[in-house]
Design a protein around this motif. Structure first.
Motif, PDB file in Angstrom:
ATOM      1  N   VAL A  65       0.832  -1.210   0.000  1.00  0.00           N
ATOM      2  CA  VAL A  65       0.000   0.000   0.000  1.00  0.00           C
ATOM      3  C   VAL A  65       0.863   1.255   0.000  1.00  0.00           C
ATOM      4  O   VAL A  65       1.827   1.364   0.773  1.00  0.00           O
ATOM      5  CB  VAL A  65      -0.930   0.022   1.236  1.00  0.00           C
ATOM      6  CG1 VAL A  65      -1.808   1.275   1.226  1.00  0.00           C
ATOM      7  CG2 VAL A  65      -1.792  -1.239   1.287  1.00  0.00           C
ATOM      8  N   LEU A  66       0.485   2.202  -0.846  1.00  0.00           N
ATOM      9  CA  LEU A  66       1.071   3.549  -0.832  1.00  0.00           C
ATOM     10  C   LEU A  66       0.009   4.511  -0.316  1.00  0.00           C
ATOM     11  O   LEU A  66      -1.055   4.655  -0.931  1.00  0.00           O
ATOM     12  CB  LEU A  66       1.506   3.963  -2.242  1.00  0.00           C
ATOM     13  CG  LEU A  66       2.013   5.404  -2.393  1.00  0.00           C
ATOM     14  CD1 LEU A  66       3.298   5.616  -1.606  1.00  0.00           C
ATOM     15  CD2 LEU A  66       2.217   5.755  -3.867  1.00  0.00           C
ATOM     16  N   HIS A  84      -0.058  -5.484   6.295  1.00  0.00           N
ATOM     17  CA  HIS A  84       0.313  -4.925   4.993  1.00  0.00           C
ATOM     18  C   HIS A  84       1.694  -4.276   5.028  1.00  0.00           C
ATOM     19  O   HIS A  84       2.125  -3.748   6.058  1.00  0.00           O
ATOM     20  CB  HIS A  84      -0.712  -3.870   4.557  1.00  0.00           C
ATOM     21  CG  HIS A  84      -2.061  -4.432   4.243  1.00  0.00           C
ATOM     22  ND1 HIS A  84      -2.363  -5.001   3.038  1.00  0.00           N
ATOM     23  CD2 HIS A  84      -3.186  -4.508   4.999  1.00  0.00           C
ATOM     24  CE1 HIS A  84      -3.626  -5.413   3.046  1.00  0.00           C
ATOM     25  NE2 HIS A  84      -4.144  -5.129   4.230  1.00  0.00           N
ATOM     26  N   ASP A  85       2.354  -4.304   3.887  1.00  0.00           N
ATOM     27  CA  ASP A  85       3.584  -3.542   3.669  1.00  0.00           C
ATOM     28  C   ASP A  85       3.139  -2.157   3.212  1.00  0.00           C
ATOM     29  O   ASP A  85       2.521  -2.021   2.144  1.00  0.00           O
ATOM     30  CB  ASP A  85       4.428  -4.237   2.596  1.00  0.00           C
ATOM     31  CG  ASP A  85       5.708  -3.480   2.269  1.00  0.00           C
ATOM     32  OD1 ASP A  85       6.046  -2.513   2.984  1.00  0.00           O
ATOM     33  OD2 ASP A  85       6.359  -3.844   1.268  1.00  0.00           O
ATOM     34  N   LYS A 118       9.839   4.646  -9.171  1.00  0.00           N
ATOM     35  CA  LYS A 118      11.151   4.616  -8.511  1.00  0.00           C
ATOM     36  C   LYS A 118      11.045   4.209  -7.040  1.00  0.00           C
ATOM     37  O   LYS A 118      12.012   3.720  -6.457  1.00  0.00           O
ATOM     38  CB  LYS A 118      11.820   5.991  -8.616  1.00  0.00           C
ATOM     39  CG  LYS A 118      12.255   6.359 -10.028  1.00  0.00           C
ATOM     40  CD  LYS A 118      12.887   7.740 -10.058  1.00  0.00           C
ATOM     41  CE  LYS A 118      13.296   8.117 -11.472  1.00  0.00           C
ATOM     42  NZ  LYS A 118      13.881   9.489 -11.530  1.00  0.00           N
ATOM     43  N   ILE A 119       9.881   4.440  -6.439  1.00  0.00           N
ATOM     44  CA  ILE A 119       9.712   4.056  -5.028  1.00  0.00           C
ATOM     45  C   ILE A 119       9.068   2.686  -4.893  1.00  0.00           C
ATOM     46  O   ILE A 119       8.792   2.232  -3.786  1.00  0.00           O
ATOM     47  CB  ILE A 119       8.921   5.113  -4.225  1.00  0.00           C
ATOM     48  CG1 ILE A 119       7.505   5.321  -4.790  1.00  0.00           C
ATOM     49  CG2 ILE A 119       9.670   6.433  -4.180  1.00  0.00           C
ATOM     50  CD1 ILE A 119       6.637   6.230  -3.940  1.00  0.00           C
ATOM     51  N   GLY A 120       8.828   2.023  -6.015  1.00  0.00           N
ATOM     52  CA  GLY A 120       8.310   0.660  -5.968  1.00  0.00           C
ATOM     53  C   GLY A 120       7.004   0.482  -6.706  1.00  0.00           C
ATOM     54  O   GLY A 120       6.465   1.417  -7.296  1.00  0.00           O
ATOM     55  N   THR A 121       6.521  -0.752  -6.668  1.00  0.00           N
ATOM     56  CA  THR A 121       5.234  -1.105  -7.273  1.00  0.00           C
ATOM     57  C   THR A 121       4.242  -1.423  -6.157  1.00  0.00           C
ATOM     58  O   THR A 121       4.597  -2.103  -5.186  1.00  0.00           O
ATOM     59  CB  THR A 121       5.388  -2.321  -8.202  1.00  0.00           C
ATOM     60  OG1 THR A 121       6.339  -2.003  -9.225  1.00  0.00           O
ATOM     61  CG2 THR A 121       4.062  -2.685  -8.848  1.00  0.00           C
ATOM     62  N   PHE A 122       3.018  -0.960  -6.325  1.00  0.00           N
ATOM     63  CA  PHE A 122       2.025  -1.072  -5.258  1.00  0.00           C
ATOM     64  C   PHE A 122       0.748  -1.753  -5.763  1.00  0.00           C
ATOM     65  O   PHE A 122       0.431  -1.695  -6.949  1.00  0.00           O
ATOM     66  CB  PHE A 122       1.699   0.316  -4.700  1.00  0.00           C
ATOM     67  CG  PHE A 122       2.892   1.002  -4.093  1.00  0.00           C
ATOM     68  CD1 PHE A 122       3.199   0.827  -2.753  1.00  0.00           C
ATOM     69  CD2 PHE A 122       3.732   1.781  -4.877  1.00  0.00           C
ATOM     70  CE1 PHE A 122       4.320   1.428  -2.195  1.00  0.00           C
ATOM     71  CE2 PHE A 122       4.853   2.387  -4.328  1.00  0.00           C
ATOM     72  CZ  PHE A 122       5.153   2.210  -2.993  1.00  0.00           C
ATOM     73  N   ASP A 123       0.031  -2.354  -4.816  1.00  0.00           N
ATOM     74  CA  ASP A 123      -1.248  -2.988  -5.120  1.00  0.00           C
ATOM     75  C   ASP A 123      -2.428  -2.095  -4.766  1.00  0.00           C
ATOM     76  O   ASP A 123      -3.529  -2.283  -5.275  1.00  0.00           O
ATOM     77  CB  ASP A 123      -1.371  -4.317  -4.356  1.00  0.00           C
ATOM     78  CG  ASP A 123      -0.210  -5.243  -4.654  1.00  0.00           C
ATOM     79  OD1 ASP A 123      -0.080  -5.670  -5.816  1.00  0.00           O
ATOM     80  OD2 ASP A 123       0.592  -5.510  -3.729  1.00  0.00           O
ATOM     81  N   THR A 124      -2.181  -1.143  -3.871  1.00  0.00           N
ATOM     82  CA  THR A 124      -3.225  -0.205  -3.454  1.00  0.00           C
ATOM     83  C   THR A 124      -2.617   1.176  -3.288  1.00  0.00           C
ATOM     84  O   THR A 124      -1.540   1.314  -2.689  1.00  0.00           O
ATOM     85  CB  THR A 124      -3.847  -0.624  -2.099  1.00  0.00           C
ATOM     86  OG1 THR A 124      -4.349  -1.967  -2.194  1.00  0.00           O
ATOM     87  CG2 THR A 124      -4.981   0.314  -1.699  1.00  0.00           C
ATOM     88  N   LEU A 126      -3.723   4.649  -1.552  1.00  0.00           N
ATOM     89  CA  LEU A 126      -4.695   5.172  -0.598  1.00  0.00           C
ATOM     90  C   LEU A 126      -4.679   6.696  -0.655  1.00  0.00           C
ATOM     91  O   LEU A 126      -3.624   7.320  -0.544  1.00  0.00           O
ATOM     92  CB  LEU A 126      -4.311   4.693   0.808  1.00  0.00           C
ATOM     93  CG  LEU A 126      -5.379   4.631   1.883  1.00  0.00           C
ATOM     94  CD1 LEU A 126      -6.480   3.667   1.482  1.00  0.00           C
ATOM     95  CD2 LEU A 126      -4.755   4.195   3.204  1.00  0.00           C
ATOM     96  N   MET A 127      -5.862   7.277  -0.852  1.00  0.00           N
ATOM     97  CA  MET A 127      -6.013   8.739  -0.863  1.00  0.00           C
ATOM     98  C   MET A 127      -7.197   9.099   0.031  1.00  0.00           C
ATOM     99  O   MET A 127      -8.185   9.704  -0.399  1.00  0.00           O
ATOM    100  CB  MET A 127      -6.208   9.256  -2.295  1.00  0.00           C
ATOM    101  CG  MET A 127      -5.094   8.840  -3.256  1.00  0.00           C
ATOM    102  SD  MET A 127      -5.251   9.544  -4.914  1.00  0.00           S
ATOM    103  CE  MET A 127      -4.511  11.174  -4.654  1.00  0.00           C
ATOM    104  N   MET A 128      -7.092   8.694   1.298  1.00  0.00           N
ATOM    105  CA  MET A 128      -8.156   8.941   2.256  1.00  0.00           C
ATOM    106  C   MET A 128      -8.017  10.342   2.853  1.00  0.00           C
ATOM    107  O   MET A 128      -7.054  11.055   2.583  1.00  0.00           O
ATOM    108  CB  MET A 128      -8.112   7.875   3.341  1.00  0.00           C
ATOM    109  CG  MET A 128      -8.411   6.465   2.841  1.00  0.00           C
ATOM    110  SD  MET A 128     -10.139   6.238   2.364  1.00  0.00           S
ATOM    111  CE  MET A 128     -10.881   6.137   3.994  1.00  0.00           C
TER     112      MET A 128
END
Length: 247
Positions: A65-66, A84-85, A118-124, A126-128
């Protein structure tokens, strides 16, 4: 990068975390002043105290998650507890420091426009906390959504909280909507700054959109609305976005 004098939001969070009761002041470019209804304690709220729509929305987070605009880290810390990571990002250096003091190991000072693969690949993503607003404008929202697609997995989701700006009868807000339209801006494209004690952020754009508007923004991007989660008795809602089949 924000200077210390510009990091009003970060000083607010840091002071509150250190036991100082305080109030967030939001100033709009037309002179309208507002204060946060619940104050900064909302940014530190434990899961049990979240609004029901936020509790529902967070269940859609999967995998890595980002959290964009992570603030004091309440969503990050909850998701870490769930296994979660999580990487939290915020433009505020003191907000990130506050997250780290609260136990968030992975946190990065960076504006939304600079997040990338550049900071990685994410599955989610989040913009809460109404943080779909960080997209800022119609054009930049489309650009960011394409950028997000390039740094997420094939089955990724965006959990985007925003607010329908048209659900108001406040004359000042309605006049500001018209002021925006006269300038070729979206009605809910606010130009704001945050003030706290002697600290003041630079002016920035923050975007509120209706459901038809968010669907218009998504058109031509790799994302589509899977469904909406409406907040009770407020214009706030969460759009859960998934990658289009043809993206």
């Amino acid at each position: 990068m924000l200077t210390d004098n510009q990091d009003a939001y970060g000083h607010l969070l840091s002071d509150y975390h250190n036991g100082r009761e305080n109030v967030e002041i939001v100033e709009r470019e037309d002179g309208f002043i507002d204060t946060s209804k619940f104050g900064p304690r909302n940014y530190f709220a434990e899961y049990e105290d979240w609004a029901e729509h936020q509790k529902s929305a967070i269940t859609y987070a999967t995998g890595r998650v980002l959290d964009i605009g992570c603030g004091a880290g309440r969503h990050c810390l909850h998701l870490v507890k769930q296994g979660h990571d999580v990487l939290g990002t915020d433009i505020s250096p003191l907000a990130i420091q506050t997250c780290q003091r609260r136990g968030l190991k992975n946190a990065l000072v960076t504006p939304v426009t600079q997040v990338s693969s550049k900071i990685g690949t994410f599955d989610t993503i989040l913009m809460m906390g109404h943080n779909f607003g960080l997209t800022g404008s119609y054009k930049r929202a489309k650009w960011l959504l394409r950028r997000f697609a390039a740094m997420t997995s094939e089955t990724a989701k965006i959990i985007a909280e925003t607010m329908d700006p048209y659900q108001t009868t406040e004359p000042g807000h309605l006049a500001y909507h018209q002021f925006n339209r006269d300038r070729g801006r979206m009605s809910g494209q606010l130009r704001l700054r945050i003030r706290y004690r002697q600290y003041t952020t630079p002016w920035f754009d923050y975007l509120f959109v209706s459901k038809p508007e968010i669907e218009d923004i998504l058109d031509g991007t790799p994302w589509q609305v899977e469904h909406y989660i409406d907040a009770a008795n407020t214009p706030t809602y969460v759009a859960v976005l998934t990658k289009s089949v043809h993206s």
